[in-house]
Design a protein around this motif. Structure first.
Motif, PDB file in Angstrom:
ATOM      1  N   THR A 106       0.619  -0.915  -0.125  1.00 43.22           N
ATOM      2  CA  THR A 106      -0.084   0.102   0.312  1.00 43.22           C
ATOM      3  C   THR A 106       0.735   1.144  -0.041  1.00 43.22           C
ATOM      4  O   THR A 106       0.413   1.850  -0.773  1.00 43.22           O
ATOM      5  CB  THR A 106      -1.187   0.173   1.114  1.00 43.22           C
ATOM      6  OG1 THR A 106      -1.421  -1.232   1.203  1.00 43.22           O
ATOM      7  CG2 THR A 106      -2.172   0.811   1.053  1.00 43.22           C
ATOM      8  N   TRP A 123       0.996   3.907  -2.679  1.00 44.56           N
ATOM      9  CA  TRP A 123       0.764   6.132  -2.448  1.00 44.56           C
ATOM     10  C   TRP A 123       1.685   6.725  -2.986  1.00 44.56           C
ATOM     11  O   TRP A 123       1.426   7.873  -3.465  1.00 44.56           O
ATOM     12  CB  TRP A 123       1.233   5.477  -0.654  1.00 44.56           C
ATOM     13  CG  TRP A 123       0.523   7.205  -0.509  1.00 44.56           C
ATOM     14  CD1 TRP A 123      -0.903   7.739  -0.290  1.00 44.56           C
ATOM     15  CD2 TRP A 123       1.673   7.872   0.670  1.00 44.56           C
ATOM     16  NE1 TRP A 123      -0.038   8.810   0.305  1.00 44.56           N
ATOM     17  CE2 TRP A 123       1.136   9.177   0.431  1.00 44.56           C
ATOM     18  CE3 TRP A 123       2.886   7.780   0.741  1.00 44.56           C
ATOM     19  CZ2 TRP A 123       1.550  10.364   0.949  1.00 44.56           C
ATOM     20  CZ3 TRP A 123       3.293   8.527   1.260  1.00 44.56           C
ATOM     21  CH2 TRP A 123       3.279   9.822   1.395  1.00 44.56           C
ATOM     22  N   LYS A 147      -0.146   7.901  -5.914  1.00 42.64           N
ATOM     23  CA  LYS A 147      -1.055   8.809  -4.204  1.00 42.64           C
ATOM     24  C   LYS A 147      -2.220   7.545  -3.888  1.00 42.64           C
ATOM     25  O   LYS A 147      -1.927   6.354  -3.189  1.00 42.64           O
ATOM     26  CB  LYS A 147      -1.492   9.588  -4.592  1.00 42.64           C
ATOM     27  CG  LYS A 147      -0.778  10.929  -6.020  1.00 42.64           C
ATOM     28  CD  LYS A 147      -0.942  12.209  -5.928  1.00 42.64           C
ATOM     29  CE  LYS A 147       0.235  12.997  -6.552  1.00 42.64           C
ATOM     30  NZ  LYS A 147      -0.210  14.619  -7.547  1.00 42.64           N
ATOM     31  N   THR A 148      -3.203   8.185  -3.266  1.00 44.17           N
ATOM     32  CA  THR A 148      -3.633   7.796  -2.495  1.00 44.17           C
ATOM     33  C   THR A 148      -4.327   6.447  -3.158  1.00 44.17           C
ATOM     34  O   THR A 148      -4.873   5.315  -2.760  1.00 44.17           O
ATOM     35  CB  THR A 148      -5.398   8.635  -1.753  1.00 44.17           C
ATOM     36  OG1 THR A 148      -4.937   9.591  -1.203  1.00 44.17           O
ATOM     37  CG2 THR A 148      -6.349   7.663  -1.251  1.00 44.17           C
ATOM     38  N   SER A 172       3.791  14.353  -0.139  1.00 46.20           N
ATOM     39  CA  SER A 172       2.991  14.886   0.257  1.00 46.20           C
ATOM     40  C   SER A 172       3.704  15.271   1.643  1.00 46.20           C
ATOM     41  O   SER A 172       3.639  14.044   2.640  1.00 46.20           O
ATOM     42  CB  SER A 172       2.079  13.550  -0.250  1.00 46.20           C
ATOM     43  OG  SER A 172       0.797  13.884   1.192  1.00 46.20           O
ATOM     44  N   ASN A 199      -6.292  16.861   6.430  1.00 46.42           N
ATOM     45  CA  ASN A 199      -6.053  15.649   5.831  1.00 46.42           C
ATOM     46  C   ASN A 199      -6.605  14.417   6.362  1.00 46.42           C
ATOM     47  O   ASN A 199      -7.240  13.537   6.153  1.00 46.42           O
ATOM     48  CB  ASN A 199      -5.378  15.931   4.537  1.00 46.42           C
ATOM     49  CG  ASN A 199      -5.413  16.712   3.614  1.00 46.42           C
ATOM     50  OD1 ASN A 199      -6.365  17.004   3.689  1.00 46.42           O
ATOM     51  ND2 ASN A 199      -4.600  17.360   3.121  1.00 46.42           N
ATOM     52  N   THR A 224      -9.585  11.910   6.473  1.00 42.36           N
ATOM     53  CA  THR A 224      -9.240  10.016   6.331  1.00 42.36           C
ATOM     54  C   THR A 224      -9.534   9.091   7.218  1.00 42.36           C
ATOM     55  O   THR A 224      -9.740   8.087   6.897  1.00 42.36           O
ATOM     56  CB  THR A 224      -7.390   9.787   5.764  1.00 42.36           C
ATOM     57  OG1 THR A 224      -6.892  10.842   4.834  1.00 42.36           O
ATOM     58  CG2 THR A 224      -6.534   8.570   5.656  1.00 42.36           C
ATOM     59  N   LEU A 281      -2.070   5.065   5.145  1.00 36.79           N
ATOM     60  CA  LEU A 281      -3.243   6.220   4.143  1.00 36.79           C
ATOM     61  C   LEU A 281      -3.193   7.454   4.788  1.00 36.79           C
ATOM     62  O   LEU A 281      -2.824   8.801   4.617  1.00 36.79           O
ATOM     63  CB  LEU A 281      -4.604   6.179   2.923  1.00 36.79           C
ATOM     64  CG  LEU A 281      -4.473   5.221   2.311  1.00 36.79           C
ATOM     65  CD1 LEU A 281      -5.775   4.803   2.014  1.00 36.79           C
ATOM     66  CD2 LEU A 281      -3.048   5.373   1.251  1.00 36.79           C
TER      67      LEU A 281
END
Length: 445
Positions: free
Chosen positions: A82, A86, A90-91, A205, A211, A215, A340
């Motif tokens: 993951t 990322w 990215k997400t 990031s 944020n 999330t 994330l």
């Protein structure tokens, strides 16, 4: 995992020239399909694809991500997949990479769980899994020695290992409490290492509290929605709600990998919940060892059998598949959430001496939990009769000496020779013990 010291860290695409989501998806699919052999092999495949072959990540960046994933509860290989997704996509890339790492193994486990539940009582299937139990015992012992060699280097670590084993085996202390206590002891009494300087090449990031909270809120809502719907549409006593509550709790305290959880999970699933037997638990571990994906997918097998045994308003196969899906959902969603939400902040934790001290203590306690698992499985598998004695808060389970299964013991010895002396791989050990079990049953039937 081989690590080339001369890899050019400037090859990393940290300048915005990220691969397309189609490319990330292709690589993630390949990693998922090749994710056999446990975390070390899975991490090696990711290293080859993301660092060596495509040079999407630098050596330093990849190892930095791996170090952080080792700190988190849950399957570190899936979290690393993951994290790599990322970093490169990215997400959405993280969601794709993490999902595709799980999907092949989850689908395979669903199929073999059905075959096991529907036809496992046949003579041939029973004979195959009869031998596999012995092979799994040897693999668990191998994990114990490997983790012990890395974790038990100080007097405090040996003490924590012994206390962890005693707390679980004699006092049935909940596994999460053992882990939390070990971490606290390490935090206050562990040896401090020097702080490490953070890598100059950091995140793609910048961390944002807003944020991160967003999330966590969205992820938490998504995570808890299926259990809530199950309680609303069925009943709070449904096996779907039961497995959701149990495995959701395990998901957020599962430090140390699947082996660290197995002793606690097996004892609760077998002795408290009655979802399956000790022998079936070992069978499930054998299936998880030989299918792609993280070993923690053994939880899906446990959930499947729990649903099969308690179908409620559905047919056994329908409830089993629903329970398996619920188990996998609540087990893995937190891993996505941890990465994330936490990835932008992980750079700030790099090299923290207090965190490293707590983690070392937890790893020592994990060695004690694996020892508990090995003893518990050996007693319940190699002996056909056991007895339990209670003296105050102490409960001791012990085998009846005359009930030793000498054939299975001999197969277990053969498996140990393959693992520790011949240095054979997992597939050779499982395949050989399955064949020996089948031959033994045919000769004695």
């Amino acid at each position: 995992m081989s690590v080339s010291p001369d890899t050019n860290k400037n090859n990393e695409n940290h300048n915005g020239n990220l691969p397309s989501l189609v490319e990330v998806t292709k690589v993630a699919s390949k990693v998922g399909l090749l994710s056999f052999g446990g975390p070390a092999a899975q991490i090696s495949v990711m290293h080859q694809e993301f660092v060596e072959t495509r040079k999407w990540l630098s050596e330093e960046r990849f190892l930095h991500a791996l170090n952080y994933c080792m700190l988190l509860p849950g399957p570190e290989a899936q979290q690393l997949a993951t994290y790599c997704g990322w970093l490169t996509g990215k997400t959405l890339g993280g969601l794709i990479a993490g999902l595709l790492f799980i999907l092949p193994g989850a689908l395979t486990m669903a199929v073999v769980s059905y075959i096991y539940a529907a036809y496992g009582e046949t003579q041939t299937i029973n004979a195959l899994f009869y031998g596999i139990k012995a092979g799994v015992l040897a693999i668990v012992l191998q994990a114990l020695f490997r983790i012990g060699a890395k974790a038990l280097k100080t007097r405090l670590s040996w003490l924590l290992c012994g206390l962890s084993f005693c707390a679980l085996f004699f006092f049935a202390v909940p596994f999460p409490l053992v882990i939390i206590t070990a971490g606290a002891i390490g935090l206050f009494f562990g040896k401090r290492e020097e702080e490490k300087e953070r890598p100059a090449d950091t995140s793609q990031s910048h961390p944002s509290a807003i944020n991160t909270l967003k999330t966590l809120a969205i992820g938490g809502f998504v995570w808890l929605t299926p259990p809530f719907l199950a309680a609303l549409l069925l009943t709070p006593q449904s096996v779907l709600v039961d497995v959701a509550g149990f495995f959701a709790t395990l998901a957020v305290v599962s430090f140390g990998g699947a082996y660290a959880l197995l002793s606690y999970m097996a004892q609760v699933a077998v002795d408290t919940k009655g979802w399956l037997t000790a022998g079936q638990m070992l069978d499930g571990l054998g299936l998880a060892e030989t299918t792609p994906g993280p070993l923690i997918l053994v939880t899906q097998f446990v959930g499947f059998l729990g649903g099969w045994q308690n179908p409620g308003p559905f047919t056994p196969v329908t409830m089993a598949l629903l329970a398996a899906a619920m188990t996998t959902w609540v087990t893995f969603v937190p891993s996505f959430l941890f990465v994330l939400a936490g990835a932008p902040w992980m750079e700030r934790l790099y090299g923290n001496a207090y965190l490293a001290s707590a983690l070392s203590a937890i790893t020592a306690a994990v060695a004690g939990t694996i020892l508990n698992l090995a003893v518990w499985f050996a007693i319940n598998v190699l002996f056909t009769e056991t007895k339990t004695a209670s003296i105050g808060p102490v409960t001791v389970i012990s085998p009846t000496p005359g009930s030793l299964d000498t054939i299975l013991f001999a197969i277990a010895v053969a498996a140990a020779i393959l693992v520790f002396w011949a240095k054979r791989g997992m597939f050779t050990v499982i395949g050989t013990t399955a064949a020996l079990g089948l031959a033994a049953k045919m000769l004695t039937s």
